[in-house]
Design a protein around this motif. Sequence first.
Motif, PDB file in Angstrom:
ATOM      1  N   GLN A  68      38.905  34.357  52.375  1.00 55.96           N
ATOM      2  CA  GLN A  68      37.616  33.724  53.067  1.00 55.96           C
ATOM      3  C   GLN A  68      36.731  32.855  52.424  1.00 55.96           C
ATOM      4  O   GLN A  68      36.566  33.232  51.108  1.00 55.96           O
ATOM      5  CB  GLN A  68      36.917  34.659  53.949  1.00 55.96           C
ATOM      6  N   ARG A 111      38.850  24.651  55.010  1.00 52.71           N
ATOM      7  CA  ARG A 111      39.733  25.872  55.244  1.00 52.71           C
ATOM      8  C   ARG A 111      41.052  25.536  54.991  1.00 52.71           C
ATOM      9  O   ARG A 111      41.678  24.568  55.605  1.00 52.71           O
ATOM     10  CB  ARG A 111      39.473  26.527  56.525  1.00 52.71           C
ATOM     11  N   GLN A 112      41.824  26.365  54.115  1.00 48.47           N
ATOM     12  CA  GLN A 112      43.097  25.866  53.735  1.00 48.47           C
ATOM     13  C   GLN A 112      44.301  26.915  54.609  1.00 48.47           C
ATOM     14  O   GLN A 112      43.719  27.747  55.176  1.00 48.47           O
ATOM     15  CB  GLN A 112      43.417  26.316  52.230  1.00 48.47           C
ATOM     16  N   TYR A 136      34.408  31.635  47.235  1.00 50.34           N
ATOM     17  CA  TYR A 136      35.503  32.178  47.845  1.00 50.34           C
ATOM     18  C   TYR A 136      35.865  33.453  47.359  1.00 50.34           C
ATOM     19  O   TYR A 136      35.827  33.990  46.280  1.00 50.34           O
ATOM     20  CB  TYR A 136      36.658  31.372  47.302  1.00 50.34           C
ATOM     21  N   ASP A 142      35.184  25.589  58.540  1.00 48.47           N
ATOM     22  CA  ASP A 142      36.464  25.665  59.145  1.00 48.47           C
ATOM     23  C   ASP A 142      37.080  24.439  59.352  1.00 48.47           C
ATOM     24  O   ASP A 142      38.575  24.368  59.274  1.00 48.47           O
ATOM     25  CB  ASP A 142      36.207  26.430  60.228  1.00 48.47           C
ATOM     26  N   GLU A 171      44.281  31.054  55.132  1.00 46.21           N
ATOM     27  CA  GLU A 171      42.824  31.575  55.103  1.00 46.21           C
ATOM     28  C   GLU A 171      42.320  32.035  56.341  1.00 46.21           C
ATOM     29  O   GLU A 171      42.659  31.258  57.571  1.00 46.21           O
ATOM     30  CB  GLU A 171      41.875  30.471  54.287  1.00 46.21           C
ATOM     31  N   LYS A 172      41.519  33.027  56.209  1.00 47.13           N
ATOM     32  CA  LYS A 172      40.695  33.252  57.449  1.00 47.13           C
ATOM     33  C   LYS A 172      39.343  32.286  57.772  1.00 47.13           C
ATOM     34  O   LYS A 172      38.858  31.836  56.753  1.00 47.13           O
ATOM     35  CB  LYS A 172      40.330  34.832  57.297  1.00 47.13           C
ATOM     36  N   PRO A 173      38.734  32.332  58.810  1.00 42.13           N
ATOM     37  CA  PRO A 173      37.546  31.531  59.020  1.00 42.13           C
ATOM     38  C   PRO A 173      36.609  31.891  58.096  1.00 42.13           C
ATOM     39  O   PRO A 173      36.432  33.052  57.797  1.00 42.13           O
ATOM     40  CB  PRO A 173      37.091  31.964  60.674  1.00 42.13           C
ATOM     41  N   PRO A 174      35.671  31.091  57.727  1.00 39.11           N
ATOM     42  CA  PRO A 174      34.603  31.512  56.718  1.00 39.11           C
ATOM     43  C   PRO A 174      33.610  32.356  57.143  1.00 39.11           C
ATOM     44  O   PRO A 174      33.278  32.485  58.471  1.00 39.11           O
ATOM     45  CB  PRO A 174      33.958  29.936  56.368  1.00 39.11           C
TER      46      PRO A 174
END
Length: 336
Positions: free
Chosen positions: A238, A269-270, A232, A265, A273-276
Amino acid sequence: MFKELKQLITNSRQKASAAVNASLTFMYWQIGHRINQEVLGGERAKYGKQIVVSLAKQLTQEFGRGFSDKQLRRMMQFAEVFSDREIVVSLMRQLSWTHFIALIPMKDPLQREFYAQMCRIEGWSVRELGERIDSMLYQRTALSKKPEALIQKELQTLAEKNRLEPSLILKDPYVLDFLQLNVHYLERDLEDAILRELENFLLELGAGFSFIARQKRIQIDGEDFYIDLLFYNRQLKQLVAVDLKIGRFKAHYKGQMELYLRWLDKHERQPGEKPPLGIILCAENRKEQIELLQLDDAGIHVAEYLTVLPEREVLHHRLQRAIDEAQKKYVLKDSD
């Protein structure tokens, strides 16, 4: 009470030291600026060297060491390469005079600005800054492969908003010589070595990375899949999936990584947050295939890793060639 007072004194001394350093740095800039703009201007320029020598003697007699003609010329260089007063004021709160000394010799203004801003945000020591410069960090970033106008725009955003973009962090190649791998190794050997040297690997990955999992198990349609390494990034906000490959890049790696990223995603994904992001580390990449597959649009970064560090000149030539090729492609795209 002793512990509290000890902490109070330590903090106060650190603040005082930082304030003194900032004041000295700004004084050096003002001295260099005044000599450049007022003493060496116009008709006096031809006598510049003698004037600097004379000033150095008088200042040394009055204030002692630290004002030799060599030091004055360094201050002049400082004011010349960092000509914007406001930039100096913003940087000197985190960067010491010794930091600036390391940055002054750089001929490329964009490269200098990159190191200055990253040093400010990441709080690098002088030693760490030197190590980043020696490892050619800037030339290995995705940022350096972009046209100058885009580089300037991203660095301006970094300076104004303290916001790191993936292009400032993602690299190619990654230097993993500290793993000390044998000539013949398997993907499992590479993964084991990374976990043994996790601290060094995190430093090589770049700013803000923290380790989450090894062989992260995900289940899709009742079938198990495993993400080699999951991280992370606090700066980017991300998740970053890393897939390790010991050979050349192959086109089908894209589908595998896209599957991982979409699962992450959806399930990991929290909020906020941005897309992985995905990083595919290969012993050798394939630039044309990577370009045709449009991996950047899919949030996938492909990079080589070096288990043996080549000579500096060889690495520099290789990186500069990659930068030139990438920038030419940008020009061709714009002309289309």
